[in-house]
Design a protein around this motif. Structure first.
Motif, PDB file in Angstrom:
ATOM      1  N   ASN A  57     -12.966 -11.429  -3.649  1.00 17.55           N
ATOM      2  CA  ASN A  57     -12.246 -10.160  -3.667  1.00 17.55           C
ATOM      3  C   ASN A  57     -10.838 -10.375  -4.191  1.00 17.55           C
ATOM      4  OD1 ASN A  57     -14.026  -8.079  -2.528  1.00 17.55           O
ATOM      5  ND2 ASN A  57     -14.041  -9.438  -0.759  1.00 17.55           N
ATOM      6  N   THR A  58     -10.450  -9.536  -5.117  1.00 19.55           N
ATOM      7  CA  THR A  58      -9.107  -9.596  -5.677  1.00 19.55           C
ATOM      8  C   THR A  58      -8.542  -8.182  -5.726  1.00 19.55           C
ATOM      9  OG1 THR A  58      -9.928  -9.372  -7.947  1.00 19.55           O
ATOM     10  CG2 THR A  58      -9.632 -11.605  -7.109  1.00 19.55           C
ATOM     11  N   ASP A  59      -7.222  -8.105  -5.779  1.00 19.37           N
ATOM     12  CA  ASP A  59      -6.573  -6.806  -5.964  1.00 19.37           C
ATOM     13  C   ASP A  59      -5.226  -7.029  -6.641  1.00 19.37           C
ATOM     14  OD1 ASP A  59      -6.333  -3.879  -3.777  1.00 19.37           O
ATOM     15  OD2 ASP A  59      -6.345  -4.096  -5.958  1.00 19.37           O
ATOM     16  N   TYR A  60      -4.756  -5.978  -7.304  1.00 16.89           N
ATOM     17  CA  TYR A  60      -3.571  -6.100  -8.139  1.00 16.89           C
ATOM     18  C   TYR A  60      -2.655  -4.904  -7.964  1.00 16.89           C
ATOM     19  CZ  TYR A  60      -6.502  -9.516 -10.525  1.00 16.89           C
ATOM     20  OH  TYR A  60      -7.309 -10.592 -10.813  1.00 16.89           O
ATOM     21  N   ALA A  61      -1.386  -5.144  -8.215  1.00 18.22           N
ATOM     22  CA  ALA A  61      -0.450  -4.034  -8.343  1.00 18.22           C
ATOM     23  C   ALA A  61      -0.794  -3.245  -9.600  1.00 18.22           C
ATOM     24  CB  ALA A  61       0.978  -4.562  -8.420  1.00 18.22           C
ATOM     25  N   ASP A  62      -0.553  -1.956  -9.552  1.00 17.92           N
ATOM     26  CA  ASP A  62      -0.866  -1.107 -10.713  1.00 17.92           C
ATOM     27  C   ASP A  62      -0.128  -1.573 -11.964  1.00 17.92           C
ATOM     28  OD1 ASP A  62      -1.099   2.047  -8.868  1.00 17.92           O
ATOM     29  OD2 ASP A  62      -2.576   0.465  -9.232  1.00 17.92           O
ATOM     30  N   SER A  63       1.066  -2.111 -11.778  1.00 14.31           N
ATOM     31  CA  SER A  63       1.900  -2.499 -12.913  1.00 14.31           C
ATOM     32  C   SER A  63       1.330  -3.687 -13.689  1.00 14.31           C
ATOM     33  CB  SER A  63       3.314  -2.828 -12.437  1.00 14.31           C
ATOM     34  OG  SER A  63       3.284  -3.873 -11.484  1.00 14.31           O
ATOM     35  N   VAL A  64       0.423  -4.440 -13.076  1.00  8.66           N
ATOM     36  CA  VAL A  64      -0.119  -5.620 -13.761  1.00  8.66           C
ATOM     37  C   VAL A  64      -1.628  -5.534 -13.968  1.00  8.66           C
ATOM     38  CG1 VAL A  64       1.703  -7.028 -12.743  1.00  8.66           C
ATOM     39  CG2 VAL A  64      -0.574  -7.023 -11.689  1.00  8.66           C
ATOM     40  N   LYS A  65      -2.244  -4.498 -13.432  1.00  4.33           N
ATOM     41  CA  LYS A  65      -3.698  -4.371 -13.525  1.00  4.33           C
ATOM     42  C   LYS A  65      -4.127  -4.334 -14.986  1.00  4.33           C
ATOM     43  CE  LYS A  65      -5.161  -2.156 -10.044  1.00  4.33           C
ATOM     44  NZ  LYS A  65      -5.509  -1.094  -9.052  1.00  4.33           N
ATOM     45  N   GLY A  66      -5.123  -5.131 -15.326  1.00  2.00           N
ATOM     46  CA  GLY A  66      -5.608  -5.210 -16.690  1.00  2.00           C
ATOM     47  C   GLY A  66      -4.893  -6.235 -17.541  1.00  2.00           C
ATOM     48  N   ARG A  67      -3.774  -6.757 -17.049  1.00  2.00           N
ATOM     49  CA  ARG A  67      -3.024  -7.769 -17.799  1.00  2.00           C
ATOM     50  C   ARG A  67      -3.018  -9.123 -17.080  1.00  2.00           C
ATOM     51  NH1 ARG A  67       2.344  -7.285 -18.471  1.00  2.00           N
ATOM     52  NH2 ARG A  67       2.642  -6.044 -16.562  1.00  2.00           N
ATOM     53  N   PHE A  68      -2.988  -9.088 -15.757  1.00  2.00           N
ATOM     54  CA  PHE A  68      -2.924 -10.311 -14.955  1.00  2.00           C
ATOM     55  C   PHE A  68      -4.265 -10.540 -14.268  1.00  2.00           C
ATOM     56  CE2 PHE A  68       1.940 -10.353 -13.904  1.00  2.00           C
ATOM     57  CZ  PHE A  68       2.214 -10.199 -15.258  1.00  2.00           C
ATOM     58  N   THR A  69      -4.602 -11.817 -14.085  1.00  2.00           N
ATOM     59  CA  THR A  69      -5.819 -12.190 -13.372  1.00  2.00           C
ATOM     60  C   THR A  69      -5.508 -13.299 -12.380  1.00  2.00           C
ATOM     61  OG1 THR A  69      -7.178 -11.635 -15.293  1.00  2.00           O
ATOM     62  CG2 THR A  69      -8.189 -12.987 -13.579  1.00  2.00           C
ATOM     63  N   ILE A  70      -5.863 -13.073 -11.121  1.00  2.00           N
ATOM     64  CA  ILE A  70      -5.708 -14.100 -10.093  1.00  2.00           C
ATOM     65  C   ILE A  70      -7.052 -14.791  -9.906  1.00  2.00           C
ATOM     66  CG2 ILE A  70      -6.183 -12.497  -8.183  1.00  2.00           C
ATOM     67  CD1 ILE A  70      -4.110 -14.074  -6.524  1.00  2.00           C
ATOM     68  N   SER A  71      -7.008 -16.094  -9.737  1.00  2.00           N
ATOM     69  CA  SER A  71      -8.231 -16.866  -9.496  1.00  2.00           C
ATOM     70  C   SER A  71      -7.882 -18.077  -8.648  1.00  2.00           C
ATOM     71  CB  SER A  71      -8.873 -17.292 -10.820  1.00  2.00           C
ATOM     72  OG  SER A  71      -8.002 -18.141 -11.551  1.00  2.00           O
ATOM     73  N   ARG A  72      -8.914 -18.767  -8.171  1.00  3.41           N
ATOM     74  CA  ARG A  72      -8.669 -19.946  -7.355  1.00  3.41           C
ATOM     75  C   ARG A  72      -9.780 -20.956  -7.553  1.00  3.41           C
ATOM     76  NH1 ARG A  72      -8.091 -18.029  -1.489  1.00  3.41           N
ATOM     77  NH2 ARG A  72      -8.109 -20.271  -1.012  1.00  3.41           N
ATOM     78  N   VAL A  73      -9.433 -22.210  -7.353  1.00  6.60           N
ATOM     79  CA  VAL A  73     -10.401 -23.296  -7.338  1.00  6.60           C
ATOM     80  C   VAL A  73     -10.178 -24.046  -6.043  1.00  6.60           C
ATOM     81  CG1 VAL A  73     -11.263 -25.363  -8.456  1.00  6.60           C
ATOM     82  CG2 VAL A  73     -10.444 -23.457  -9.848  1.00  6.60           C
ATOM     83  N   ASN A  74     -11.019 -23.796  -5.080  1.00 11.03           N
ATOM     84  CA  ASN A  74     -10.794 -24.368  -3.751  1.00 11.03           C
ATOM     85  C   ASN A  74     -10.880 -25.891  -3.756  1.00 11.03           C
ATOM     86  OD1 ASN A  74     -10.275 -21.897  -2.630  1.00 11.03           O
ATOM     87  ND2 ASN A  74     -12.312 -21.635  -1.736  1.00 11.03           N
ATOM     88  N   ALA A  75     -11.726 -26.437  -4.602  1.00  8.08           N
ATOM     89  CA  ALA A  75     -11.849 -27.891  -4.670  1.00  8.08           C
ATOM     90  C   ALA A  75     -10.551 -28.537  -5.146  1.00  8.08           C
ATOM     91  CB  ALA A  75     -12.990 -28.280  -5.586  1.00  8.08           C
TER      92      ALA A  75
END
Length: 123
Positions: A57-75
């Motif tokens: 699950n991810t969520d973004y501020a409206d000001s960055v939606k469509g331009r920024f992407t959050i991701s993670r690599v737990n390992a």
């Protein structure tokens, strides 16, 4: 305790891309939801993006939606913020933060913070 260290900031031109990283150490990284916040000069710190413990699950501020992407690599105990189409108004000190399990928009709900990495967008 969780220690967070951000990296990847810099000076770029409008329209460019940057990828910020936040490396965690300490307790089990996969237990923690992560957030990115930013603070521009003279302004309050604001929410940018959040991701839950699994990355499902991810969520973004409206000001960055469509331009920024959050991701993670737990390992790798690392969370990323891919920033495309940067604008001068994205100029800020970017912080990552951690809280257990579920992401949040509210910085007061995060328990651990990094020191920040500066992003400057200017022609």
């Amino acid at each position: 305790q969780v220690q967070l260290v951000e990296s990847g900031g810099g000076l770029v031109q409008p329209g460019d891309s940057l990828r910020l990283s936040c490396a965690a150490s300490g307790r089990t990284f996969s237990d923690y939801a992560m957030g990115w916040f930013r603070q521009a000069p003279g302004k309050q710190r604001e929410f940018v993006a959040t991701i839950n413990w699994s990355g499902g699950n991810t969520d973004y501020a409206d000001s960055v939606k469509g331009r920024f992407t959050i991701s993670r690599v737990n390992a790798k105990k690392t969370v990323y913020l891919q920033m495309n189409g940067l604008k001068p108004e994205d100029t800020a000190l970017y912080y990552c933060a951690a809280r257990l399990y579920v992401g949040s928009y509210f910085q007061t709900e995060y328990d651990y913070w990094g020191q920040g990495t500066q992003v400057t967008v200017s022609s």
